[in-house]
Design a protein around this motif. Structure first.
Motif, PDB file in Angstrom:
ATOM      1  N   GLY A  13       0.826  -1.206   0.000  1.00 46.10           N
ATOM      2  CA  GLY A  13       0.000   0.000   0.000  1.00 46.10           C
ATOM      3  C   GLY A  13       0.858   1.252   0.000  1.00 46.10           C
ATOM      4  N   MET A  14       1.934   1.217   0.771  1.00 49.98           N
ATOM      5  CA  MET A  14       2.842   2.358   0.835  1.00 49.98           C
ATOM      6  C   MET A  14       3.516   2.590  -0.517  1.00 49.98           C
ATOM      7  SD  MET A  14       3.676   4.751   2.632  1.00 49.98           S
ATOM      8  CE  MET A  14       4.279   5.125   4.231  1.00 49.98           C
ATOM      9  N   GLN A  15       3.838   1.497  -1.229  1.00 50.46           N
ATOM     10  CA  GLN A  15       4.443   1.629  -2.556  1.00 50.46           C
ATOM     11  C   GLN A  15       3.479   2.310  -3.523  1.00 50.46           C
ATOM     12  OE1 GLN A  15       5.562  -2.327  -3.698  1.00 50.46           O
ATOM     13  NE2 GLN A  15       7.308  -2.416  -2.271  1.00 50.46           N
ATOM     14  N   VAL A  16       2.201   1.933  -3.471  1.00 44.87           N
ATOM     15  CA  VAL A  16       1.202   2.537  -4.357  1.00 44.87           C
ATOM     16  C   VAL A  16       1.065   4.030  -4.036  1.00 44.87           C
ATOM     17  CG1 VAL A  16      -1.232   2.542  -5.033  1.00 44.87           C
ATOM     18  CG2 VAL A  16      -0.048   0.380  -4.703  1.00 44.87           C
ATOM     19  N   LEU A  17       0.993   4.394  -2.746  1.00 42.52           N
ATOM     20  CA  LEU A  17       0.868   5.801  -2.370  1.00 42.52           C
ATOM     21  C   LEU A  17       2.111   6.604  -2.761  1.00 42.52           C
ATOM     22  CD1 LEU A  17      -0.910   5.641   1.106  1.00 42.52           C
ATOM     23  CD2 LEU A  17      -1.879   6.291  -1.080  1.00 42.52           C
ATOM     24  N   THR A  18       3.284   5.990  -2.669  1.00 42.84           N
ATOM     25  CA  THR A  18       4.517   6.651  -3.095  1.00 42.84           C
ATOM     26  C   THR A  18       4.485   6.899  -4.598  1.00 42.84           C
ATOM     27  OG1 THR A  18       5.701   5.522  -1.328  1.00 42.84           O
ATOM     28  CG2 THR A  18       7.044   6.506  -3.059  1.00 42.84           C
ATOM     29  N   ARG A  19       3.975   5.916  -5.338  1.00 43.35           N
ATOM     30  CA  ARG A  19       3.844   6.054  -6.791  1.00 43.35           C
ATOM     31  C   ARG A  19       2.884   7.198  -7.147  1.00 43.35           C
ATOM     32  NH1 ARG A  19       1.517   1.084 -10.068  1.00 43.35           N
ATOM     33  NH2 ARG A  19       0.895   2.223 -11.918  1.00 43.35           N
ATOM     34  N   VAL A  20       1.772   7.302  -6.393  1.00 43.85           N
ATOM     35  CA  VAL A  20       0.809   8.391  -6.610  1.00 43.85           C
ATOM     36  C   VAL A  20       1.502   9.731  -6.364  1.00 43.85           C
ATOM     37  CG1 VAL A  20      -1.269   9.495  -5.694  1.00 43.85           C
ATOM     38  CG2 VAL A  20      -1.246   7.034  -6.050  1.00 43.85           C
ATOM     39  N   ARG A  21       2.245   9.829  -5.261  1.00 48.78           N
ATOM     40  CA  ARG A  21       2.933  11.068  -4.905  1.00 48.78           C
ATOM     41  C   ARG A  21       3.921  11.474  -5.992  1.00 48.78           C
ATOM     42  NH1 ARG A  21       6.402  11.248   0.495  1.00 48.78           N
ATOM     43  NH2 ARG A  21       5.205   9.355   0.619  1.00 48.78           N
ATOM     44  N   GLU A  22       4.679  10.507  -6.525  1.00 51.12           N
ATOM     45  CA  GLU A  22       5.671  10.809  -7.555  1.00 51.12           C
ATOM     46  C   GLU A  22       5.020  11.266  -8.853  1.00 51.12           C
ATOM     47  OE1 GLU A  22       7.909   7.216  -7.761  1.00 51.12           O
ATOM     48  OE2 GLU A  22       9.012   7.641  -5.918  1.00 51.12           O
ATOM     49  N   GLU A  23       3.874  10.669  -9.205  1.00 52.44           N
ATOM     50  CA  GLU A  23       3.212  11.021 -10.467  1.00 52.44           C
ATOM     51  C   GLU A  23       2.587  12.410 -10.445  1.00 52.44           C
ATOM     52  OE1 GLU A  23       0.657   8.219 -12.376  1.00 52.44           O
ATOM     53  OE2 GLU A  23       2.011   6.559 -11.949  1.00 52.44           O
ATOM     54  N   VAL A  24       2.120  12.862  -9.291  1.00 56.32           N
ATOM     55  CA  VAL A  24       1.471  14.174  -9.224  1.00 56.32           C
ATOM     56  C   VAL A  24       2.376  15.222  -8.588  1.00 56.32           C
ATOM     57  CG1 VAL A  24      -0.869  13.242  -9.194  1.00 56.32           C
ATOM     58  CG2 VAL A  24       0.303  13.671  -7.038  1.00 56.32           C
ATOM     59  N   ASP A  25       3.675  14.922  -8.494  1.00 58.97           N
ATOM     60  CA  ASP A  25       4.615  15.801  -7.804  1.00 58.97           C
ATOM     61  C   ASP A  25       4.666  17.208  -8.392  1.00 58.97           C
ATOM     62  OD1 ASP A  25       6.517  16.276  -5.780  1.00 58.97           O
ATOM     63  OD2 ASP A  25       8.108  16.170  -7.298  1.00 58.97           O
ATOM     64  N   GLU A  26       4.567  17.349  -9.724  1.00 57.42           N
ATOM     65  CA  GLU A  26       4.682  18.678 -10.329  1.00 57.42           C
ATOM     66  C   GLU A  26       3.398  19.502 -10.220  1.00 57.42           C
ATOM     67  OE1 GLU A  26       3.713  15.625 -13.410  1.00 57.42           O
ATOM     68  OE2 GLU A  26       5.465  15.881 -12.145  1.00 57.42           O
ATOM     69  N   ILE A  27       2.240  18.859  -9.992  1.00 57.68           N
ATOM     70  CA  ILE A  27       0.993  19.636  -9.889  1.00 57.68           C
ATOM     71  C   ILE A  27       0.435  19.696  -8.470  1.00 57.68           C
ATOM     72  CG2 ILE A  27       0.307  19.276 -12.287  1.00 57.68           C
ATOM     73  CD1 ILE A  27      -1.671  17.127 -11.238  1.00 57.68           C
ATOM     74  N   ALA A  28       0.931  18.825  -7.580  1.00 63.60           N
ATOM     75  CA  ALA A  28       0.379  18.797  -6.218  1.00 63.60           C
ATOM     76  C   ALA A  28       1.483  18.594  -5.193  1.00 63.60           C
ATOM     77  CB  ALA A  28      -0.644  17.680  -6.093  1.00 63.60           C
ATOM     78  N   LYS A  29       1.195  19.059  -3.982  1.00 61.52           N
ATOM     79  CA  LYS A  29       2.127  18.823  -2.882  1.00 61.52           C
ATOM     80  C   LYS A  29       1.418  17.971  -1.838  1.00 61.52           C
ATOM     81  CE  LYS A  29       1.044  23.072  -0.411  1.00 61.52           C
ATOM     82  NZ  LYS A  29       0.465  24.108  -1.228  1.00 61.52           N
ATOM     83  N   VAL A  30       2.188  17.214  -1.076  1.00 60.46           N
ATOM     84  CA  VAL A  30       1.619  16.348  -0.047  1.00 60.46           C
ATOM     85  C   VAL A  30       1.326  17.199   1.178  1.00 60.46           C
ATOM     86  CG1 VAL A  30       2.010  14.342   1.412  1.00 60.46           C
ATOM     87  CG2 VAL A  30       2.851  14.349  -0.929  1.00 60.46           C
ATOM     88  N   GLU A  31       0.052  17.299   1.530  1.00 61.86           N
ATOM     89  CA  GLU A  31      -0.345  18.089   2.687  1.00 61.86           C
ATOM     90  C   GLU A  31      -0.297  17.247   3.959  1.00 61.86           C
ATOM     91  OE1 GLU A  31      -4.425  19.949   3.311  1.00 61.86           O
ATOM     92  OE2 GLU A  31      -3.244  21.551   2.409  1.00 61.86           O
ATOM     93  N   ALA A  32      -0.690  15.973   3.839  1.00 67.19           N
ATOM     94  CA  ALA A  32      -0.607  15.051   4.968  1.00 67.19           C
ATOM     95  C   ALA A  32       0.017  13.771   4.440  1.00 67.19           C
ATOM     96  CB  ALA A  32      -1.991  14.782   5.542  1.00 67.19           C
TER      97      ALA A  32
END
Length: 161
Positions: A124-143
């Motif tokens: 699950g953590m790998q999938v969330l990390t993948r999501v974070r990397e894919e949207v890195d240029e348009i979004a920031k991690v708030e939590a």
């Protein structure tokens, strides 16, 4: 309601009429069929303007209404995933995530674990990390991802340029 003895009066057409005592300023306003409104009370002498008070209140109300209309409310949209999500399902969810972030909304990505999936939280953590990397240029991690019961959650917010 004006309690000061002398005021600087501005006429209905915007011209300065000078410093006058309050009673005569009220008489001038009444003569024109308008109201005497205190525009800036904190200066010496206070500035009063001869105008239609009802019209002034209406215009202020209209401005406030327009400001509320243009205001964007930020919603929090939720995307639910599972740790062993298929490639196509993941792509569909990611299109939704990028669309929501593009519209200015926050996105809460929820990873749900069922049964024996709890033993493999790293998937699950790998999938969330993948999501974070894919949207890195348009979004920031708030939590950042955190586990609550059988769910792992992460909140993404749009990047302000």
């Amino acid at each position: 309601m004006i309690t000061v003895p002398k005021v600087l009066v501005i006429g209905a057409d915007g011209e300065k009429l000078g410093v006058v005592d309050t009673d005569s300023a009220l008489a001038m306003a009444e003569e024109e069929g308008l109201d005497l409104v205190e525009v800036s009370p904190n200066v010496s002498p206070p500035v009063c303007k001869i105008l239609d008070y009802g019209k002034l209140k209406y215009q202020e109300q209209k401005k406030a209404s327009e400001a509320r209309k243009r205001q964007k409310t930020v919603d929090v949209k939720e995307i639910k995933m599972r740790p062993n999500i298929d490639k196509h399902d993941y792509d569909v969810k990611m299109r939704s995530v990028t669309k929501f972030i593009g519209e200015g909304d926050k996105v809460k990505v929820t990873m749900r674990f069922r049964g024996r999936e709890m033993a493999h939280q790293e998937l699950g953590m790998q999938v969330l990390t993948r999501v974070r990397e894919e949207v890195d240029e348009i979004a920031k991690v708030e939590a950042s991802p955190k586990l609550e019961g059988r769910q792992m959650m992460m909140v993404l917010a749009p990047r302000t340029s």
